[in-house]
Motif scaffolding. Sequence first.
Motif, PDB file in Angstrom:
ATOM      1  N   HIS A  17       0.665  -1.314   0.029  1.00  0.00           N
ATOM      2  CA  HIS A  17      -0.036  -0.040  -0.067  1.00  0.00           C
ATOM      3  C   HIS A  17       0.949   1.328   0.064  1.00  0.00           C
ATOM      4  N   VAL A  40      -0.827  -1.101  -4.486  1.00  0.00           N
ATOM      5  CA  VAL A  40      -2.150  -0.297  -4.287  1.00  0.00           C
ATOM      6  C   VAL A  40      -1.984   1.059  -3.725  1.00  0.00           C
ATOM      7  N   LYS A  43      -6.048   6.212  -1.426  1.00  0.00           N
ATOM      8  CA  LYS A  43      -5.722   7.283  -0.646  1.00  0.00           C
ATOM      9  C   LYS A  43      -6.777   8.158   0.023  1.00  0.00           C
ATOM     10  N   THR A  48      -8.009   4.161   4.002  1.00  0.00           N
ATOM     11  CA  THR A  48      -6.528   3.701   3.910  1.00  0.00           C
ATOM     12  C   THR A  48      -6.482   2.572   5.083  1.00  0.00           C
ATOM     13  N   MET A  51      -7.370  -0.632   4.011  1.00  0.00           N
ATOM     14  CA  MET A  51      -6.441  -0.984   2.659  1.00  0.00           C
ATOM     15  C   MET A  51      -5.068  -1.675   3.296  1.00  0.00           C
ATOM     16  N   ALA A  52      -4.603  -0.634   4.113  1.00  0.00           N
ATOM     17  CA  ALA A  52      -3.398  -0.907   4.793  1.00  0.00           C
ATOM     18  C   ALA A  52      -3.551  -2.470   5.576  1.00  0.00           C
ATOM     19  N   ALA A  55      -2.858  -5.046   3.160  1.00  0.00           N
ATOM     20  CA  ALA A  55      -1.649  -5.239   2.615  1.00  0.00           C
ATOM     21  C   ALA A  55      -0.487  -6.088   3.343  1.00  0.00           C
ATOM     22  N   LEU A  58       3.634  -1.376   3.868  1.00  0.00           N
ATOM     23  CA  LEU A  58       3.160  -0.008   3.866  1.00  0.00           C
ATOM     24  C   LEU A  58       4.007   1.150   3.575  1.00  0.00           C
ATOM     25  N   ALA A  76      -3.462   4.489   7.887  1.00  0.00           N
ATOM     26  CA  ALA A  76      -3.014   3.579   7.366  1.00  0.00           C
ATOM     27  C   ALA A  76      -1.614   3.096   8.133  1.00  0.00           C
TER      28      ALA A  76
ATOM     29  N   GLY C 135      -6.126  -6.760  -3.037  1.00  0.00           N
ATOM     30  CA  GLY C 135      -5.896  -5.169  -3.219  1.00  0.00           C
ATOM     31  C   GLY C 135      -7.004  -4.897  -4.156  1.00  0.00           C
TER      32      GLY C 135
END
Lengths: 256, 256, 256
Positions: A17, A40, A43, A48, A51-52, A55, A58, A76, C135
Amino acid sequence: MNQTIIQEVRETTPLIHHLTNQVVMNFSANGLLSFGAAPVMAKAEEETAEMAANANGLLLNIGTLTSQELPAMINAGKTANERGIPVVLDPVGVAATPFRTNAVKRILSDVQPTIIKGNAGELAHLVEIPWETKGVESVGDGNADEIALKVAETYQSAAIVTGKTDVICIGSEVVHNHTGHPILGKITGAGCLLGSILTACLTTNKSIEQQALTAVQFYGLAAEYAAERPDVNGPGTFLSHFIDALAYDPAKLERE
Amino acid sequence: MNQTIIQEVRETTPLIHHLTNQVVMNFSANGLLSFGAAPVMAKAEEETAEMAANANGLLLNIGTLTSQELPAMINAGKTANERGIPVVLDPVGVAATPFRTNAVKRILSDVQPTIIKGNAGELAHLVEIPWETKGVESVGDGNADEIALKVAETYQSAAIVTGKTDVICIGSEVVHNHTGHPILGKITGAGCLLGSILTACLTTNKSIEQQALTAVQFYGLAAEYAAERPDVNGPGTFLSHFIDALAYDPAKLERE
Amino acid sequence: MNQTIIQEVRETTPLIHHLTNQVVMNFSANGLLSFGAAPVMAKAEEETAEMAANANGLLLNIGTLTSQELPAMINAGKTANERGIPVVLDPVGVAATPFRTNAVKRILSDVQPTIIKGNAGELAHLVEIPWETKGVESVGDGNADEIALKVAETYQSAAIVTGKTDVICIGSEVVHNHTGHPILGKITGAGCLLGSILTACLTTNKSIEQQALTAVQFYGLAAEYAAERPDVNGPGTFLSHFIDALAYDPAKLERE
């Protein structure tokens, strides 16, 4: 260099990420894909953290940060810390303005990076060692080992000071890397993409010393290899070949 | 062309602060680095004044402007004016929407550009001469000299109308440039990067006439040279060679 | 493939308004220009409706969407619908976070896309068929025809599920495309640029079946052609040749 780290990246395709600057998003994504990981770049502040969480690594890079984007980075980063996901912080141009200095302070007060990487001017600023910068570029000359050691100690993080010689500091141990090529200074985002490659290497099951050294050594070798291709005549043609080289085996890069 | 301008840029590596559109940030940064100057693209409202104060030139390009970004541009522009730092304004697509028209009006009411550059449709709009545009592209055909002269007079700025023939107007004097190549119309950001190169040339100790003419002549020559490389077969391969060519000596570009 | 569609694009140079992600803006613009259409990427909420009204096609891609940008997309989409301008929706990573899921729901409640395109994971999510994603990448394996049919029925839109085999669904009719190359998986924005090319083809006076099939077939052929150039040794050198190939005649791509 530990080639099994690169093999492991290519077998597992870790998802990295990125909260990175707008100048290098495309280049970083292509370089990381070529290397064998997956980017990825979500934002929105609202997503975030999730998403983090999904992942494997980061990357936080403040190159074109705005105040609206800072909470997205911190969300994140906090999540990555909670989940034990490696975090690389690239404090681009931190010394250039109080806005950047304060943004990095806020990140570092909320997020524990695994590695802080930057040029000597950037990392010197983080530990209040005097250094000359120009825009977001470091132009000074001094003791990079001292800077790396002090960053590592102050922030309880590994530290990488990039430059003609890269200095990698884990705890009180310092190692140096001499691969690389001056043409990297003529393309934008060379340091930023190194942050992406480094984050990918941190997702493997090896020691952080080996991961960090492998990332910077391999990156420099890929640059050397690409710069020496017969049809490279400047930074434009270099870029294509450099992205290609990031996909190669280290053995191929070293041999030639 | 005055080659000492290009030499001076390469010796001094001027820092050019860009507030430019997101489509071309990477291309503009790489093109400018290859030419011999250094880009910085900080865009947070809180820091653009300081970043501009430490730069040698400022480029304002409204290609993907949002209302949130306008104050950052104006802060940077005002500071550049106060410090005597050259400012280039590229009013991309200014005729396309009232939002753009108003944004450029606000910039021009607060900031004095050194040079306003754009295609004929954009500059015609600034002085209310009728012209046909399509999106952000100029498709009309008319008297570019008249447009350039009127922009220069109205805004007390130099003016460059780009096109097959570029028109450069300083005060009441008009000169033309005929270098360039149609393939520039097939890549995005060709006009935007010219703005970057132009800003870099304005940081040198020469007359603005010579700086402007050198920038557009050299840029066109680099395009001609790149377009004629034997391994260029379209805009993709052209891009790499064009970035390379921006690093070359004018003599090399002219000879071939 | 219907070659007259590509000829028509090149003769009319349709203006395609993009509200797309920051990673691919430059690549999408260059790819579309090479193909023969013209991009505009204006994104300010105040102007996207007008920009869309003056465009020939609209592409909505949520790859790096923020909540601030969503109204700009919806304004553009509504205007395009009112004017009868084709709209392509690329719901990048829609399954990855609730933020994305909700954003796409809002777009689909206000805007009627002509075509919804995405990988199998993305389109499966839109119709609640289980699928594995990583992702913003789709890594599952299942019945893409079923997904395409259900998306087309649910949203009263054509649907394209991209993958090794592309599935194109118009109403209850399904066709497949087998052109393409695995190297497209090693560059960022391959799917995004296909969205741009597709939108350009939708501006022509042909049936949507022929437009969609022509876009995906041609795109895949261009990738195959570029990947086989003797000086392509990885994704970096591929990129240049791929952009070149998008300008070629389909006959040239097929022959070699």
